[in-house]
Design an enzyme around this catalytic site. Structure first.
Site, PDB file in Angstrom:
ATOM      1  N   ASP A  67       0.755  -1.366  -0.007  1.00 46.77           N
ATOM      2  CA  ASP A  67       0.302   0.210  -0.318  1.00 46.77           C
ATOM      3  C   ASP A  67       0.754   1.400   0.159  1.00 46.77           C
ATOM      4  O   ASP A  67       1.797   1.320   0.093  1.00 46.77           O
ATOM      5  CB  ASP A  67      -1.077  -0.408   0.732  1.00 46.77           C
ATOM      6  CG  ASP A  67      -0.514  -1.128   2.169  1.00 46.77           C
ATOM      7  OD1 ASP A  67       1.262  -0.707   2.206  1.00 46.77           O
ATOM      8  OD2 ASP A  67      -1.585  -1.013   3.510  1.00 46.77           O
ATOM      9  N   ASP A 136      -7.302  -3.129  14.843  1.00 48.28           N
ATOM     10  CA  ASP A 136      -8.594  -3.391  14.490  1.00 48.28           C
ATOM     11  C   ASP A 136      -8.750  -4.387  13.360  1.00 48.28           C
ATOM     12  O   ASP A 136      -9.977  -5.009  12.347  1.00 48.28           O
ATOM     13  CB  ASP A 136      -9.673  -2.400  13.725  1.00 48.28           C
ATOM     14  CG  ASP A 136      -8.724  -1.657  12.887  1.00 48.28           C
ATOM     15  OD1 ASP A 136      -7.449  -2.675  11.963  1.00 48.28           O
ATOM     16  OD2 ASP A 136      -8.874  -1.187  11.546  1.00 48.28           O
ATOM     17  N   HIS A 138      -7.275  -4.686  10.511  1.00 48.36           N
ATOM     18  CA  HIS A 138      -6.913  -4.754   9.397  1.00 48.36           C
ATOM     19  C   HIS A 138      -5.892  -5.475   8.731  1.00 48.36           C
ATOM     20  O   HIS A 138      -4.465  -5.129   9.653  1.00 48.36           O
ATOM     21  CB  HIS A 138      -7.474  -3.388   8.605  1.00 48.36           C
ATOM     22  CG  HIS A 138      -6.212  -2.716   8.898  1.00 48.36           C
ATOM     23  ND1 HIS A 138      -5.921  -1.347  10.229  1.00 48.36           N
ATOM     24  CD2 HIS A 138      -4.271  -3.323   9.158  1.00 48.36           C
ATOM     25  CE1 HIS A 138      -4.613  -0.626   9.937  1.00 48.36           C
ATOM     26  NE2 HIS A 138      -3.616  -1.791   9.511  1.00 48.36           N
ATOM     27  N   GLU A 143      -9.619  -2.070   5.826  1.00 46.92           N
ATOM     28  CA  GLU A 143      -9.839  -1.758   7.219  1.00 46.92           C
ATOM     29  C   GLU A 143     -10.980  -2.007   7.169  1.00 46.92           C
ATOM     30  O   GLU A 143     -12.098  -3.412   6.140  1.00 46.92           O
ATOM     31  CB  GLU A 143     -10.272   0.030   6.639  1.00 46.92           C
ATOM     32  CG  GLU A 143      -9.166   1.321   6.913  1.00 46.92           C
ATOM     33  CD  GLU A 143      -8.543   1.154   7.725  1.00 46.92           C
ATOM     34  OE1 GLU A 143      -8.196   0.710   8.477  1.00 46.92           O
ATOM     35  OE2 GLU A 143      -8.199   2.363   8.016  1.00 46.92           O
TER      36      GLU A 143
END
Ligand code: PGA
Length: 258
Positions: A67, A136, A138, A143
């Site tokens: 990314d 979380d 990811h 996400e």
């Protein structure tokens, strides 16, 4: 998923480096998928050490990063281009043109994302994908609520992620709101995956990913579908695993545990 528990972050990094070295020894022109963030830093330091001390060779290797922030030039200290150059690429003998990182400054993101996916395919697909995990759950910037079939695309960052990032920037206007990221579907196509996690802050996300249901609410849980995924953890990150005794029993009997 194979679960390997180590006592320290350093041991996690060394075990991950042994996995990378095993892949490169078997296939000197392997394609590696790489991650940024604090988690893989120890792995990269160990790979640099193995390159310098043991001749681990990257001359035929190709890498694809997961990314990049949208809007940051390569020279920005918070860009993932900058991170990869400083923390790995400039210290090993990988040809510059073999290291692919999504562009944060293209003027046609849709075309770029399609090209990136095609480039991965043209290079033969990813042999080993290295991943960290967010608090979380990811993986890359997928996400919660990201499709488990997603491909490389632009994603809006979660508010928490933006707030977490703000401390690295001079002014709030500079904080990226979008990122370009490989999708969960892209990641699942890697032939082998190694997920790394350290620290207590990751314990819940790791437990949900490994032992919870497969859900878009924790995109790392999609790795349960992968044929050859391994998770290497330090003890604090493993702290909420219900089956820890079982994993350690298996690990002790595993012939080739890293
Ligand atoms: P970290 O980030 O390695 O900096 O903890 C991991 C992630 O958010 O994917």
């Amino acid at each position: 998923m194979e679960v390997i528990v180590k006592e320290t972050y350093e041991q996690v990094s060394q075990a991950a480096a042994r996995v990378v070295a095993r892949v490169l020894n078997a296939k000197p022109n392997a394609v590696l998928g790489l991650a940024t963030g604090s988690t893989p830093l120890g792995l990269y330091q160990e790979l640099i050490r193995m390159h310098k001390d043991e001749g681990l060779d990257f001359s035929q290797v190709t890498t694809f990063n997961l990314d990049e922030y949208v809007g940051l030039p390569k020279s920005h200290p918070q860009s993932y281009h900058y991170f990869m150059r400083e923390n790995l690429l400039k210290h090993i003998n990988i040809p510059k043109q073999n290291a692919y990182i999504p562009s944060g400054t293209t003027d046609n993101y849709e075309a770029f994302c399609a090209w990136y996916e095609q480039r991965i395919r043209d290079c033969g697909g990813i042999d080993l994908q290295v991943l960290g995990i967010g608090g979380d759950g990811h993986i890359a910037f997928n996400e919660p609520s990201s499709s488990l079939g997603s491909r490389t695309r632009i994603k809006t960052l979660a508010r928490q992620t933006i707030e977490d990032n703000a401390r690295f920037f001079n002014s709030p206007d500079e904080v990226p709101i979008y990122a370009i990221t490989m999708g969960v579907g892209t990641i699942l196509e890697a032939r082998e995956i190694v997920l790394l996690a350290n620290g207590e802050k990751k314990a819940q996300a790791v437990a949900n990913a490994l032992e919870g249901p497969i859900t878009t609410m924790n995109t790392a849980s999609a790795l349960q579908l992968h044929r050859k995924a391994m998770c290497i953890l330090d003890r604090p990150a493993a702290g909420k695993l219900k089956m820890l005794d079982y994993y350690e029993w298996i690990q002790a009997k595993m012939p080739n545990a890293p």
